[in-house]
Design an enzyme around this catalytic site. Structure first.
Site, PDB file in Angstrom:
ATOM      1  N   HIS A 122     -33.687  17.312 -26.119  1.00 11.69           N
ATOM      2  CA  HIS A 122     -33.011  17.468 -24.962  1.00 11.69           C
ATOM      3  C   HIS A 122     -33.446  15.891 -24.182  1.00 11.69           C
ATOM      4  O   HIS A 122     -34.456  15.519 -24.468  1.00 11.69           O
ATOM      5  CB  HIS A 122     -33.363  18.370 -24.094  1.00 11.69           C
ATOM      6  N   ASP A 199     -41.765  21.309 -26.160  1.00 15.46           N
ATOM      7  CA  ASP A 199     -40.652  21.608 -25.185  1.00 15.46           C
ATOM      8  C   ASP A 199     -40.085  23.231 -25.765  1.00 15.46           C
ATOM      9  O   ASP A 199     -39.386  23.263 -26.614  1.00 15.46           O
ATOM     10  CB  ASP A 199     -39.450  20.598 -25.089  1.00 15.46           C
ATOM     11  N   GLN A 202     -35.978  26.442 -25.182  1.00 17.94           N
ATOM     12  CA  GLN A 202     -35.289  27.366 -25.985  1.00 17.94           C
ATOM     13  C   GLN A 202     -35.851  28.075 -26.752  1.00 17.94           C
ATOM     14  O   GLN A 202     -35.302  28.844 -27.570  1.00 17.94           O
ATOM     15  CB  GLN A 202     -34.130  26.295 -26.641  1.00 17.94           C
ATOM     16  N   LYS A 225     -34.119  30.378 -18.091  1.00 11.19           N
ATOM     17  CA  LYS A 225     -33.586  30.682 -19.166  1.00 11.19           C
ATOM     18  C   LYS A 225     -34.176  31.932 -19.868  1.00 11.19           C
ATOM     19  O   LYS A 225     -33.770  32.358 -20.922  1.00 11.19           O
ATOM     20  CB  LYS A 225     -33.889  29.536 -20.275  1.00 11.19           C
ATOM     21  N   CYS A 365     -26.873  17.617 -22.790  1.00 12.88           N
ATOM     22  CA  CYS A 365     -27.995  16.880 -22.447  1.00 12.88           C
ATOM     23  C   CYS A 365     -28.637  16.564 -23.860  1.00 12.88           C
ATOM     24  O   CYS A 365     -29.916  16.313 -23.716  1.00 12.88           O
ATOM     25  CB  CYS A 365     -28.651  17.504 -21.508  1.00 12.88           C
TER      26      CYS A 365
END
Length: 421
Positions: A122, A199, A202, A225, A365
């Site tokens: 991302h 990261d 997700q 999220k 993104c």
């Protein structure tokens, strides 16, 4: 507990909405999830009955708010098997990554050092490192992917050298859904004494996460999220590294004492919490964590796999659909990005919206990843705990309807439909 999706759906009033006269099918969860009533009520209760600034006063409301805030903070930390002093409040994942880039990287990198990241990142886990490299003279290296959308681990091995100081990677792609092998990445990075930033935007909402087992040095993720409010995120970091870091943002509540000549920084984690924190956000995210724990993250993961498996099975039967990423549902999180041959992704998304189906279209993104896959963008259907196989059936049925009239739709100017990226 037994996974009961119909019972779960009752906690989300928004799912009863009608969009263009159709029942809402919300498949944009990778962008942001919906919130259950319990989360909204927890936030409202704070504002209605406990609202006060924390760590600022000895009056009853401030003491009650501080206790609720710290209990919520602890709940969030435990969700990833961390502790509160290693868990830093941020605005979101992007903010968390920037804190590492400027709080650690700017003070530790020099010309000739190397930062390794991947083409599947991302922008939030790519652009901060580019800025850091420009400021310090460090060099960026990008690890490639395979044609199936998986990380190329041979390329990773070749890119990590004795000059590598930072390895930044996504635990799960927001486009192809690929879940990366963090053990392999961490072992390679630590073999050259590089720090690892993961990261988890997700990943954490979909897969049980244990920072102790992962052995990453930093983990970033967002509340919105995973059923929580917007404006609240987490940066978890190893204590020994956080202790060496000076805060990136300074001001109120980051200090123990200040004179005109000196400053004594606060203990962890408060030295990184400049100003009044997002108190209601922490309370809301803690309630979201409780909700997910009640379901069980194993149930969340199994539900993802079931929906993705069903989607890919149906899509593979349609010649006009091109699926991005690995076809094995076990290798990805709960999303499927795709394109319809001959139709712009924005046209497809707008057509689906007319059927009440909310999906995301564009570059998500992650433009470099799309370019690497030879696409300008894609349509993304992303699932969460309240989505059903019946919704997937309806979704694919409408995709077939769209394909049946694609020659007419293909003449529609894209700029008349959507200008998003």
């Amino acid at each position: 507990m037994i996974y009961d999706v119909n019972s779960i759906r009752e906690d989300f009033p928004i799912l009863k909405r009608k969009i263009h006269g159709r029942e809402l099918v919300y498949f944009d969860n990778a962008a942001t999830t919906q919130r259950p009533k319990q989360v909204v009520e927890a936030i409202a209760k704070f504002y209605l009955y406990y609202n006060a600034n924390v760590h600022r006063g000895f009056h009853t409301l401030s003491q009650e708010a501080s206790q609720l805030f710290e209990e919520s903070y602890e709940e969030i930390a435990k969700f990833i098997n961390g502790n509160m002093e290693e868990t830093i409040l941020t605005i979101n994942t992007t903010d968390a990554i920037n804190i590492v880039a400027y709080g650690w990287g700017l003070r530790n990198l020099k010309k000739g050092d190397e930062i390794v990241t991947t083409v599947m990142e991302h922008h939030s886990n790519m652009l901060p490192w580019r800025e850091l490299a420009e400021l310090t003279g460090a060099k960026i290296k990008y690890v490639d992917i395979t044609e199936d959308g998986e990380l190329n681990y041979k390329d990773l091995e070749s890119k990590i050298t004795e000059r590598t100081k930072i390895v930044a990677f996504t635990l799960a792609s927001n486009v192809v859904g690929t879940i990366n092998d963090y053990k392999k990445i961490v072992n390679l990075a630590h073999s050259v004494e590089a720090i690892v930033i993961a990261d988890g935007a997700q990943y954490v909402p979909h897969v049980e996460t244990d920072v102790k087992k992962m052995d990453v040095d930093f983990l970033a993720f967002s509340g919105h999220k995973m059923l929580g409010p917007t404006g609240i995120g987490i940066l978890w970091g190893k204590k020994e590294i956080l202790e060496e870091m000076k805060p990136f943002r300074v001001g109120g509540d980051t200090i123990k004492d200040v004179t005109l000549d000196n400053v004594v920084w606060h203990d962890l984690p408060w030295r990184f919490d400049a100003g009044t924190p997002h108190i209601a956000g922490v309370i809301g995210l803690a309630e979201a964590v409780r909700y997910l724990k009640k379901i069980g993250m194993d149930g969340v993961r199994a539900h993802d796999i079931e929906l993705v498996k069903h989607t890919i099975k149906l899509m593979k039967e349609i010649d006009d659909i091109e699926i991005l990423g690995p076809l094995d549902p076990e290798k990805r999180t709960g999303l499927v990005a795709f394109n319809i041959k001959g139709l712009h992704h924005h046209i497809v998304a707008k057509a689906l919206d007319m059927y009440g189906i909310a999906v995301r279209s564009g570059g998500h993104c992650a433009h470099p990843l799309h370019y690497r896959l030879n696409y300008q963008g894609s349509v993304r259907a992303s699932y969460y705990i309240y989505n059903t196989k019946e919704e997937v059936d309806y979704f694919v049925e409408k995709l077939q309807k769209i394909i049946s009239v694609k020659e007419r739709l293909a003449t529609e100017p894209v700029e008349n439909v959507c200008t998003g990226t």
